[in-house]
Design a protein around this motif. Structure first.
Motif, mmCIF file in Angstrom:
data_model
loop_
_atom_site.group_PDB
_atom_site.id
_atom_site.type_symbol
_atom_site.label_atom_id
_atom_site.label_comp_id
_atom_site.label_asym_id
_atom_site.label_seq_id
_atom_site.Cartn_x
_atom_site.Cartn_y
_atom_site.Cartn_z
ATOM 1 N N LEU A 111 5.345 6.347 -1.554
ATOM 2 C CA LEU A 111 5.614 7.299 -0.662
ATOM 3 C C LEU A 111 7.079 6.708 -0.681
ATOM 4 O O LEU A 111 7.991 6.255 0.310
ATOM 5 C CB LEU A 111 4.678 6.824 0.831
ATOM 6 C CG LEU A 111 3.840 7.482 0.366
ATOM 7 C CD1 LEU A 111 2.636 7.091 1.657
ATOM 8 C CD2 LEU A 111 3.820 8.965 0.782
ATOM 9 N N LEU A 112 7.525 5.206 -0.757
ATOM 10 C CA LEU A 112 8.060 4.379 -1.316
ATOM 11 C C LEU A 112 9.319 5.471 -2.700
ATOM 12 O O LEU A 112 10.592 4.378 -2.443
ATOM 13 C CB LEU A 112 8.672 2.951 -1.879
ATOM 14 C CG LEU A 112 7.070 2.481 -0.300
ATOM 15 C CD1 LEU A 112 7.692 0.746 -0.706
ATOM 16 C CD2 LEU A 112 8.052 2.717 1.174
ATOM 17 N N TRP A 167 6.905 13.256 4.718
ATOM 18 C CA TRP A 167 6.314 12.003 4.903
ATOM 19 C C TRP A 167 6.707 11.278 5.785
ATOM 20 O O TRP A 167 5.490 9.978 5.413
ATOM 21 C CB TRP A 167 8.164 11.601 4.337
ATOM 22 C CG TRP A 167 7.565 10.059 3.634
ATOM 23 C CD1 TRP A 167 7.338 8.951 2.157
ATOM 24 C CD2 TRP A 167 8.338 9.079 4.618
ATOM 25 N NE1 TRP A 167 8.072 7.951 2.588
ATOM 26 C CE2 TRP A 167 8.492 7.377 3.494
ATOM 27 C CE3 TRP A 167 9.269 9.045 5.487
ATOM 28 C CZ2 TRP A 167 8.974 6.567 3.686
ATOM 29 C CZ3 TRP A 167 10.188 7.339 5.818
ATOM 30 C CH2 TRP A 167 10.025 6.802 4.985
ATOM 31 N N GLU A 168 6.826 11.003 6.839
ATOM 32 C CA GLU A 168 6.778 10.197 8.135
ATOM 33 C C GLU A 168 5.121 10.351 8.646
ATOM 34 O O GLU A 168 4.126 8.585 8.119
ATOM 35 C CB GLU A 168 7.422 10.559 9.247
ATOM 36 C CG GLU A 168 8.901 10.189 8.851
ATOM 37 C CD GLU A 168 9.463 11.053 8.503
ATOM 38 O OE1 GLU A 168 9.151 12.542 7.859
ATOM 39 O OE2 GLU A 168 10.326 11.477 8.843
ATOM 40 N N ASP A 169 4.826 11.354 8.540
ATOM 41 C CA ASP A 169 2.755 11.330 8.404
ATOM 42 C C ASP A 169 2.020 10.466 7.811
ATOM 43 O O ASP A 169 1.023 9.809 8.373
ATOM 44 C CB ASP A 169 3.009 12.306 8.879
ATOM 45 C CG ASP A 169 3.170 13.644 10.370
ATOM 46 O OD1 ASP A 169 3.810 12.867 10.918
ATOM 47 O OD2 ASP A 169 3.238 14.952 10.258
ATOM 48 N N GLN A 170 2.603 10.947 6.329
ATOM 49 C CA GLN A 170 1.902 10.462 4.898
ATOM 50 C C GLN A 170 2.176 8.665 4.931
ATOM 51 O O GLN A 170 0.767 7.922 4.982
ATOM 52 C CB GLN A 170 2.782 10.829 3.911
ATOM 53 C CG GLN A 170 2.053 12.275 3.441
ATOM 54 C CD GLN A 170 2.612 12.550 2.030
ATOM 55 O OE1 GLN A 170 3.240 11.705 1.648
ATOM 56 N NE2 GLN A 170 2.979 13.596 2.065
ATOM 57 N N CYS A 171 2.884 8.341 5.281
ATOM 58 C CA CYS A 171 3.119 6.851 5.756
ATOM 59 C C CYS A 171 2.672 6.463 6.854
ATOM 60 O O CYS A 171 1.604 5.457 6.717
ATOM 61 C CB CYS A 171 5.040 5.992 6.461
ATOM 62 S SG CYS A 171 5.417 6.272 4.757
ATOM 63 N N THR A 172 1.873 6.517 8.184
ATOM 64 C CA THR A 172 1.426 6.740 9.629
ATOM 65 C C THR A 172 -0.235 6.553 8.691
ATOM 66 O O THR A 172 -0.989 5.637 8.681
ATOM 67 C CB THR A 172 2.049 7.418 10.384
ATOM 68 O OG1 THR A 172 3.580 7.759 11.035
ATOM 69 C CG2 THR A 172 0.911 7.331 11.664
ATOM 70 N N ALA A 187 9.897 11.263 -2.349
ATOM 71 C CA ALA A 187 8.575 11.071 -1.445
ATOM 72 C C ALA A 187 9.318 11.232 -0.362
ATOM 73 O O ALA A 187 8.783 11.762 1.169
ATOM 74 C CB ALA A 187 7.859 9.961 -1.186
ATOM 75 N N VAL A 188 10.625 9.780 -0.002
ATOM 76 C CA VAL A 188 10.807 9.878 0.976
ATOM 77 C C VAL A 188 11.839 11.832 1.760
ATOM 78 O O VAL A 188 11.684 11.482 2.779
ATOM 79 C CB VAL A 188 11.720 9.069 1.367
ATOM 80 C CG1 VAL A 188 12.565 8.383 2.145
ATOM 81 C CG2 VAL A 188 11.173 7.519 1.499
ATOM 82 N N PHE A 238 0.849 -0.972 -0.302
ATOM 83 C CA PHE A 238 -0.047 -0.179 0.165
ATOM 84 C C PHE A 238 1.124 1.008 0.265
ATOM 85 O O PHE A 238 0.613 1.994 -0.651
ATOM 86 C CB PHE A 238 -1.019 -0.034 1.241
ATOM 87 C CG PHE A 238 -2.334 -1.051 1.265
ATOM 88 C CD1 PHE A 238 -3.418 -0.649 0.351
ATOM 89 C CD2 PHE A 238 -2.377 -2.147 1.007
ATOM 90 C CE1 PHE A 238 -4.146 -1.489 0.209
ATOM 91 C CE2 PHE A 238 -4.052 -2.839 1.283
ATOM 92 C CZ PHE A 238 -4.556 -2.608 0.635
ATOM 93 N N LEU A 239 1.793 1.188 0.443
ATOM 94 C CA LEU A 239 2.939 1.934 0.643
ATOM 95 C C LEU A 239 2.701 2.400 -0.799
ATOM 96 O O LEU A 239 3.713 3.714 -1.193
ATOM 97 C CB LEU A 239 4.254 2.165 1.390
ATOM 98 C CG LEU A 239 3.936 2.094 2.683
ATOM 99 C CD1 LEU A 239 4.740 1.743 4.524
ATOM 100 C CD2 LEU A 239 3.208 3.632 3.404
#
Length: 297
Positions: A227-228, A238-243, A232-233, A221-222
């Motif tokens: 986001l990978l 980026w951390e908030d989007q991954c969460t 994007a990293v 899904f990431l």
């Protein structure tokens, strides 16, 4: 004295295979009664104009108490399975008949674990701060903090193992109340914590499989969300989007569902093996005559 873990686990597999209904049906029912109920409650719309956080905390507390009682029912099923008493799915509901004692026992265990945790943390904080205040290098300070955290983790594990057999003791003698199993478990586990720890550690491979399956779903899904990618990293937030992706409803549901095939085997396997450890420890204690008043096998 040691317990033959390979033989213990072989007996657990052998006796699981004899259950009717099958062990995987019991595990599936357990998951439906715990994870399934948790999902259903999460779908309940919260009323407007109220303190949402307070309601969420209330539901989480209610779920925690409910899961504790159902988990005790799983212990009953595992103990009866190991003793070849032909338990059924209804054994998962037996904990509700002694729900008050189960919850008081769990509360007593929690208070003891938390008390030891605070005591060790207070004792170790004195040398920790003394070392941190010295003119030491950053690497030394990091190692000191790491050692402090490891010591706290070891404390929690050791104290938890001390009371690990309390549910089985309560299952054998529920009329003795919620406190007796705690003291008896402490006595039974004296000198045997490492044996139970090694037994639990032997299931780590199955836990790793479940972790990898969940991680694969999250990674998929990431990647679909882009986001990978390198850009994007490096982007802000980026951390908030991954969460947000990881804790989204589809990802949570699918990452849990993908682990069910392994869990249907692992949950009863581990529970029956631990019940076998309990019976083996009871037998050893009766031969040593070191713990009077214990239930007979």
């Amino acid at each position: 004295m040691e317990i033959d873990r390979k033989e213990l686990k072989r007996q657990a597999r052998e006796r699981m295979a004899l259950t009717d209904p099958k062990f995987w049906m019991v595990a599936l029912t357990f998951l439906a009664m715990t994870t399934g109920v948790s999902w259903l409650i999460s779908l309940i719309p919260l009323p407007g104009g109220t303190d949402i956080n307070t309601i969420q905390i209330f539901f989480q507390l209610l779920l925690m108490l409910y899961r504790a009682v159902v988990s005790f029912g799983m212990c009953l099923w595992a103990l009866w399975t190991y003793r070849q008493l032909d338990p059924g799915v209804n054994s998962l509901m037996q904990g509700f008949s002694v729900a008050g004692r189960v919850l008081l026992m769990d509360l007593g265990i929690y208070v003891r674990i938390f008390g030891w945790y605070l005591l060790v943390a207070m004792v170790l904080s004195v040398p920790l701060f003394s070392l941190l205040l010295t003119n030491s290098s950053a690497g030394f300070r990091i190692l000191t903090i790491l050692a402090f955290l490891i010591a706290l983790l070891v404390t929690i594990v050791v104290i938890s193992l001390r009371y690990a057999l309390a549910p089985y003791l309560l299952a054998d003698r529920p009329d003795d109340g919620p406190s007796a199993p705690i003291y008896r478990s402490n006595a039974l586990m004296r000198g045997w914590k490492m044996e139970l720890f090694k037994l639990e550690l032997s299931f780590l491979g199955w836990e790793a499989v479940n972790f990898l399956l969940s991680a694969a779903v999250m990674t998929f899904f990431l990647n679909q969300a882009g986001l990978l990618a390198v850009d994007a990293v490096m982007a802000a937030g980026w951390e908030d989007q991954c969460t947000a992706v990881i804790y989204s409803t589809p990802v949570v549901i699918l990452s849990t569902l993908v682990t069910i095939p392994v869990s249907l085997w692992l949950l009863p396997y581990r529970a029956v093996a631990r019940a076998g450890f309990y019976d083996a420890r009871l037998l050893a204690a009766s031969q040593e005559n070191s713990l009077p008043g214990m239930p007979l096998l």
